[in-house]
Scaffold this motif. Structure first.
Motif, PDB file in Angstrom:
ATOM      1  N   VAL A 129       0.872  -1.174   0.000  1.00 21.68           N
ATOM      2  CA  VAL A 129       0.000   0.000   0.000  1.00 21.68           C
ATOM      3  C   VAL A 129       0.911   1.226   0.000  1.00 21.68           C
ATOM      4  O   VAL A 129       1.866   1.287   0.787  1.00 21.68           O
ATOM      5  CB  VAL A 129      -0.917   0.031   1.240  1.00 21.68           C
ATOM      6  CG1 VAL A 129      -1.848   1.241   1.181  1.00 21.68           C
ATOM      7  CG2 VAL A 129      -1.708  -1.256   1.357  1.00 21.68           C
ATOM      8  N   ARG A 130       0.643   2.174  -0.892  1.00 19.15           N
ATOM      9  CA  ARG A 130       1.507   3.350  -0.979  1.00 19.15           C
ATOM     10  C   ARG A 130       1.606   4.040   0.382  1.00 19.15           C
ATOM     11  O   ARG A 130       0.603   4.381   0.996  1.00 19.15           O
ATOM     12  CB  ARG A 130       0.977   4.328  -2.040  1.00 19.15           C
ATOM     13  CG  ARG A 130       1.807   5.602  -2.170  1.00 19.15           C
ATOM     14  CD  ARG A 130       1.455   6.371  -3.418  1.00 19.15           C
ATOM     15  NE  ARG A 130       1.877   5.659  -4.619  1.00 19.15           N
ATOM     16  CZ  ARG A 130       3.103   5.701  -5.141  1.00 19.15           C
ATOM     17  NH1 ARG A 130       4.033   6.439  -4.551  1.00 19.15           N
ATOM     18  NH2 ARG A 130       3.393   5.034  -6.229  1.00 19.15           N
ATOM     19  N   GLY A 131       2.825   4.218   0.824  1.00 21.91           N
ATOM     20  CA  GLY A 131       3.073   4.890   2.087  1.00 21.91           C
ATOM     21  C   GLY A 131       2.951   4.018   3.316  1.00 21.91           C
ATOM     22  O   GLY A 131       3.183   4.487   4.435  1.00 21.91           O
ATOM     23  N   GLU A 132       2.609   2.734   3.127  1.00 18.82           N
ATOM     24  CA  GLU A 132       2.397   1.845   4.278  1.00 18.82           C
ATOM     25  C   GLU A 132       3.284   0.613   4.266  1.00 18.82           C
ATOM     26  O   GLU A 132       3.127  -0.276   5.094  1.00 18.82           O
ATOM     27  CB  GLU A 132       0.925   1.433   4.349  1.00 18.82           C
ATOM     28  CG  GLU A 132      -0.024   2.610   4.570  1.00 18.82           C
ATOM     29  CD  GLU A 132      -1.478   2.181   4.727  1.00 18.82           C
ATOM     30  OE1 GLU A 132      -1.716   0.973   4.968  1.00 18.82           O
ATOM     31  OE2 GLU A 132      -2.355   3.045   4.590  1.00 18.82           O
ATOM     32  N   GLY A 133       4.216   0.525   3.323  1.00 15.07           N
ATOM     33  CA  GLY A 133       5.144  -0.589   3.299  1.00 15.07           C
ATOM     34  C   GLY A 133       4.650  -1.785   2.509  1.00 15.07           C
ATOM     35  O   GLY A 133       3.582  -1.765   1.901  1.00 15.07           O
ATOM     36  N   ALA A 134       5.461  -2.830   2.503  1.00 16.55           N
ATOM     37  CA  ALA A 134       5.171  -4.060   1.764  1.00 16.55           C
ATOM     38  C   ALA A 134       5.198  -5.249   2.719  1.00 16.55           C
ATOM     39  O   ALA A 134       5.987  -5.278   3.673  1.00 16.55           O
ATOM     40  CB  ALA A 134       6.200  -4.258   0.648  1.00 16.55           C
TER      41      ALA A 134
END
Length: 266
Positions: A129-134
């Motif tokens: 999620v963009r900005g929330e990590g992988a």
């Protein structure tokens, strides 16, 4: 609905789609397969899995657009676009090789916001999620920050849009630089492996958006380096893809660009 909620629904859809694809995979001897071009196959499984993903996305997000590899685009009014590859690695799939994945990316305002790559054969789901990590199966993943080209393997994709000699030069250049090359015939799976630190980088001269957008977000959110691209332009035209661990990326770009310079005989 926020991105986190959207992502969880997307993950569930990818897993359901993977179960359907795996059912087809177990009956591969009876599956109807068509050849679209050189090393380019499509099966009933590709089409049916995409239909399932489209149906589920439309149920949850009726105002969103949908773009997929096997069926015509569906227009939307929300400004959010879902990009689907029902089975990335179809050549593997039709040859009973368990290296293929279901891929779903969510795009808004020219940026990939959600990326999900599900590997049904190994029960692995990569989510960003963009900005929330992988994450992989719910656990955070990251690329190695200190490794160089000499410390692992780099995946190399091949596009029919370039001469095979150029790809061969790139493979030779990686070997001469002290690295190793890897190819599994699924660009999306290779990108997920870069995000998970299993591979140090990936390059391909041209990829379609459904093959690469989710994986590029995974790598970026895992701390890797990715070439800046407009996701909407990638949906429209595709483009080159180069990603890598921080100490590998620049070297991979340099080797790639040198390798793709044609020789006088080409």
């Amino acid at each position: 609905m926020n991105l986190t909620e959207r992502t969880e629904i997307t993950r569930q859809i990818a897993v359901e789609a993977g179960q359907l694809a795996r059912d087809y995979f177990r009956q591969i001897d009876t599956l109807k397969i068509e050849k679209k071009g050189h090393q380019d196959f499509v099966s009933a499984a590709d089409r049916e899995v995409e239909v399932l993903v489209r149906r589920r996305l439309a149920e949850h997000f009726p105002e969103d657009a949908i773009v997929g590899e096997e069926h015509a685009p569906t227009e939307g009014s929300s400004g959010f676009t879902w990009v689907i590859d029902p089975i990335d690695g179809t050549t593997n799939f039709v040859n009973a090789i368990p290296a293929w994945v279901v891929v779903i990316a969510g795009v808004k305002n020219g940026q990939t916001c959600i990326g999900v790559i599900h590997d049904p054969c190994h029960d692995e789901t990569f989510v960003a999620v963009r900005g929330e990590g992988a994450r992989l199966n719910g656990h955070p993943i990251s690329v190695p920050r200190d490794l160089t080209l000499r410390d692992g393997s780099v995946a190399v994709g091949h596009s029919n849009r370039i001469a095979s000699e150029a790809t061969a030069r790139l493979v030779a250049a990686i070997l001469n630089a002290g690295g190793l090359f890897h190819r599994n015939a699924s660009g999306a799976l290779s990108l997920a492996y870069v995000a998970a630190g299993r591979l140090l980088g990936y390059s391909e001269a041209h990829m379609n958006a459904w093959d690469c957008l989710a994986g590029q977000l995974l790598v970026a959110e895992a701390g890797g380096k990715v070439e800046a691209q407009d996701a909407d332009q990638m949906i429209a035209n595709g483009g080159r893809v180069i990603v890598g661990a921080p100490r590998v990326f620049d070297d991979l770009v340099r080797l790639y660009e040198a390798a793709l310079v044609p020789s006088p005989s080409e």
